[in-house]
Enzyme design. Structure first.
Site, PDB file in Angstrom:
ATOM      1  N   ASP A   1       0.924  -1.170  -0.021  1.00  0.00           N
ATOM      2  CA  ASP A   1       0.155  -0.116  -0.084  1.00  0.00           C
ATOM      3  C   ASP A   1       0.828   1.185   0.005  1.00  0.00           C
ATOM      4  OD1 ASP A   1      -2.063  -1.652   0.261  1.00  0.00           O
ATOM      5  OD2 ASP A   1      -2.444  -1.578   2.343  1.00  0.00           O
ATOM      6  N   LYS A   2       0.250   2.276  -0.368  1.00  0.00           N
ATOM      7  CA  LYS A   2       0.923   3.682  -0.625  1.00  0.00           C
ATOM      8  C   LYS A   2       1.839   3.940   0.758  1.00  0.00           C
ATOM      9  CE  LYS A   2       0.322   8.787  -1.098  1.00  0.00           C
ATOM     10  NZ  LYS A   2      -0.972   9.526  -1.503  1.00  0.00           N
TER      11      LYS A   2
END
Length: 324
Positions: free
Chosen positions: A139-140
């Site tokens: 995830d970011k």
């Protein structure tokens, strides 16, 4: 840009009775079954000089197989000079330590400035590898280790290894609440029924398994070590929220600041300023897709999670003294 693919091989007698597509998969393991099937249906594969588009046709051994096709670059993403923290690299793979606030693949709201754009600049040859060689994502705002394939053969084998659960990924996390013991969350994960950008535990989801163990307990929080068996989107975040221990700072799954009773202003400030899920991919272990060598990498816990851990430790000690 496209890469021309040409092969000519004879079907070995050991594949007698195998379907055409099964024989190809065994003869050309550097390509995925789905890609080989696409080539069959497109008429890019011939048997004894004749195009054969029936994947279920039986082989007898001794047939001459010829593949003549091209692999197109999927989308022309821009190569960008974005620094990568490369932990390991050879001709076939590279392992990177991803920082927070860096998206892995372009998408809605993030058309560029991603790891994929950085990879195209660092090693332009990945332009013909699907997803520029990205095998799995983080995830970011999750930090830590990712493996990337530099060739189609390496990617095919790594994806297969991931599906066979032969790649080990361990994470460090800090969760809300005090957990007394480790365990396993074995719950299916799928798209949230009403929030389309969220994932959720749902009966219609895909099998998902997360192992966790307690590393350290604080007054109202717990430091964890987690290991993935599967790799679903947001898996750790969803599973921990499902057992009512969402990760600290998680903006999607309920990790809002929860300072302990009588917390100092410093602790409250650190919690308020922690704007991402407290999750870090700390260890990655796999068999090299070409050499077969067992390899392992670790990545130090990032500074923001170290600071969070330190302030929780200080708070726990301070309040333990106050009890006496």
């Amino acid at each position: 840009m496209a890469e021309k693919i040409q092969h000519q091989e004879t079907v070995p007698d050991t594949l007698l009775g195998k379907r055409f597509d099964q024989a190809l998969a065994e003869m050309f393991p550097e390509y995925s079954r789905s890609r080989l099937k696409e080539w069959i249906l497109a008429g890019d594969v011939s048997v004894n000089g004749e195009v054969l588009t029936k994947a279920r046709e039986k082989m007898y051994g001794g047939e001459n197989i010829a593949i003549n096709t091209e692999i197109e670059a999927e989308v022309r993403f821009e190569a960008q000079n974005i620094p990568l923290n490369i932990v390991y690299e050879d001709d076939d793979i590279l392992v990177i330590n991803k920082p927070a606030d860096l998206v892995v693949h372009p998408g809605a709201g993030n058309p560029d400035g991603t790891i994929l754009n950085a990879l195209l600049h660092h090693c332009p040859e990945v332009d013909v590898v699907p997803r520029a060689g990205i095998v799995h994502r983080l995830d970011k705002d999750t930090t830590g280790l990712m493996v990337v394939a530099k060739t189609i053969e390496a990617q095919t084998r790594l994806v297969d290894a991931l599906q066979r659960r032969e790649i080990t990924r361990e994470y460090e996390a800090i969760a809300n609440g005090v957990m007394t013991a480790g365990g396993v969350v074995d719950e299916p994960i799928g798209r949230h029924p009403s929030k389309r950008t969220h994932m959720a535990v749902t009966l219609s989801g895909r099998p998902s398994v997360t192992h966790y163990r307690v590393m350290e307990k604080f007054r109202e929080h717990t430091r964890l070590r987690l290991r993935l068996e599967t790799g679903r989107t947001h898996q750790i975040r969803v599973h921990m929220a499902h057992i009512t221990h969402p990760l600290v700072g998680d903006p999607v799954y309920g990790g809002r600041p929860r300072p302990p009773k009588n917390a100092t202003e410093e602790l409250r400030s650190v919690l308020r300023s922690f704007k991402r899920q407290a999750l870090h991919a700390a260890m990655l272990s796999l068999y090299h897709p070409i050499t077969g060598e067992l390899m392992k990498w670790t990545a130090d816990i990032p500074d923001d999670m170290v600071a969070l851990t330190d302030i929780f430790r200080e708070d726990t000690k301070l309040n333990a003294r106050d009890e006496y």
